[in-house]
Design an enzyme around this catalytic site. Sequence first.
Site, PDB file in Angstrom:
ATOM      1  N   GLY A 138      21.072  65.004  19.842  1.00  0.00           N
ATOM      2  CA  GLY A 138      21.504  63.604  19.818  1.00  0.00           C
ATOM      3  C   GLY A 138      22.705  63.329  18.930  1.00  0.00           C
TER       4      GLY A 138
ATOM      5  N   ASN B 232      24.080  64.219  33.565  1.00  0.00           N
ATOM      6  CA  ASN B 232      23.416  65.525  33.588  1.00  0.00           C
ATOM      7  C   ASN B 232      22.176  65.437  32.701  1.00  0.00           C
ATOM      8  OD1 ASN B 232      22.619  68.178  33.444  1.00  0.00           O
ATOM      9  ND2 ASN B 232      24.379  68.866  32.223  1.00  0.00           N
ATOM     10  N   TRP B 233      21.022  65.347  33.345  1.00  0.00           N
ATOM     11  CA  TRP B 233      19.773  65.171  32.577  1.00  0.00           C
ATOM     12  C   TRP B 233      19.258  66.479  31.977  1.00  0.00           C
ATOM     13  CZ3 TRP B 233      16.537  61.484  36.261  1.00  0.00           C
ATOM     14  CH2 TRP B 233      17.098  60.211  36.207  1.00  0.00           C
ATOM     15  N   LYS B 234      19.837  67.591  32.376  1.00  0.00           N
ATOM     16  CA  LYS B 234      19.382  68.910  31.890  1.00  0.00           C
ATOM     17  C   LYS B 234      17.871  69.044  32.153  1.00  0.00           C
ATOM     18  CE  LYS B 234      23.215  68.799  28.711  1.00  0.00           C
ATOM     19  NZ  LYS B 234      23.831  69.262  27.471  1.00  0.00           N
TER      20      LYS B 234
ATOM     21  N   HIS C 185      27.569  75.800  34.078  1.00  0.00           N
ATOM     22  CA  HIS C 185      27.477  75.038  32.820  1.00  0.00           C
ATOM     23  C   HIS C 185      27.359  76.021  31.642  1.00  0.00           C
ATOM     24  CE1 HIS C 185      25.912  72.382  29.726  1.00  0.00           C
ATOM     25  NE2 HIS C 185      26.357  71.364  30.445  1.00  0.00           N
TER      26      HIS C 185
ATOM     27  N   GLU D 142      34.722  71.407  29.656  1.00  0.00           N
ATOM     28  CA  GLU D 142      33.668  71.086  28.695  1.00  0.00           C
ATOM     29  C   GLU D 142      33.539  72.198  27.654  1.00  0.00           C
ATOM     30  OE1 GLU D 142      29.765  68.760  29.364  1.00  0.00           O
ATOM     31  OE2 GLU D 142      29.314  70.840  29.825  1.00  0.00           O
TER      32      GLU D 142
ATOM     33  N   SER E 119      29.616  65.195  24.640  1.00  0.00           N
ATOM     34  CA  SER E 119      29.405  64.060  23.725  1.00  0.00           C
ATOM     35  C   SER E 119      30.023  62.748  24.195  1.00  0.00           C
ATOM     36  CB  SER E 119      29.918  64.397  22.326  1.00  0.00           C
ATOM     37  OG  SER E 119      29.179  65.461  21.766  1.00  0.00           O
TER      38      SER E 119
ATOM     39  N   GLY F  66      25.648  63.926  29.175  1.00  0.00           N
ATOM     40  CA  GLY F  66      24.317  64.498  28.987  1.00  0.00           C
ATOM     41  C   GLY F  66      23.416  63.529  28.243  1.00  0.00           C
TER      42      GLY F  66
HETATM   43  P1  PGA Z   1      26.332  65.871  26.156  1.00  0.00           P
HETATM   44  O1  PGA Z   1      26.133  66.958  27.298  1.00  0.00           O
HETATM   45  O2  PGA Z   1      26.901  64.644  26.816  1.00  0.00           O
HETATM   46  O3  PGA Z   1      24.943  65.630  25.610  1.00  0.00           O
HETATM   47  O4  PGA Z   1      27.251  66.438  25.144  1.00  0.00           O
HETATM   48  C1  PGA Z   1      27.079  67.112  28.297  1.00  0.00           C
HETATM   49  C2  PGA Z   1      26.814  68.352  29.093  1.00  0.00           C
HETATM   50  O5  PGA Z   1      26.345  69.351  28.529  1.00  0.00           O
HETATM   51  O6  PGA Z   1      27.081  68.376  30.298  1.00  0.00           O
END
Ligand code: PGA
Length: 232
Positions: free
Chosen positions: A161, A10-12, A101, A152, A193, A214
């Site tokens: 990060g 998920n690149w957001k 999400h 999630e 994470s 992410g």
């Molecule tokens: P993250 O994000 O891996 O940076 O925690 C995951 C997500 O929000 O789908």
Amino acid sequence: MDPKPLVVANWKACKTIPEALEWLENFQSKAKTKEADLRKVEVVVCPPFTALEPMRLKIKNQQLKIGLGAQDVSPFPDGPYTGEVTARMLADLVDYVLIGHSERKKDFGENVKTSGQKMNLAQKVGITPILCVANFDEIPKEPGNHFHLLYEPAAAISQKGVYRPENPENAQKNLAEWKSNFKNVNKFLYGGSVNPTNVAQFLAQPAIDGVVVGNASLDPNVFWELINHVLP
Ligand code: PGA
């Protein structure tokens, strides 16, 4: 159900079109070295809407083993909804769509009702929803068939990060309980994470069929390292 582990990137709101294509190029040059092993994992990338078509073309032309997903879809059908991207528009582009999400709930006022509307429209055009929830109440009453369910918790999502994952045993406990309640879910996923150091621990849990990644998916080198911990 396909027994392959599913890894969703998920690149957001990150990456321009050239950046997305460069990521693909880089990832593919590494993937070529392990083509046979990669058949045992399903990799799906969810870029911003703008990069979907250029990525789709490159994936098709180069016959890459990467699936595409959208990060969102409109809760409305085609019509007078300025700025929206509908399920019908996405049907030619993606196999998957992330729905509900926690960032959409936090920043854009989405809720279980909008998730339900989106799931319904996505499923009508043959796109598999990946429904994102932190608890049971976020699952629509009539979610339909054939969707993936992502557990999630918002507090587990990396920030700037910094990783702060849920304990894998906790995730297992929740997902195992949901699994016994939801027979129409294809795969149960964990997100929050996930990174190269912990992905194997999450996937070792019997109730976890895949992960959503992410931050650790943005750099193709880090993502490749993560995939290597998933390969048999
Ligand atoms: P993250 O994000 O891996 O940076 O925690 C995951 C997500 O929000 O789908």
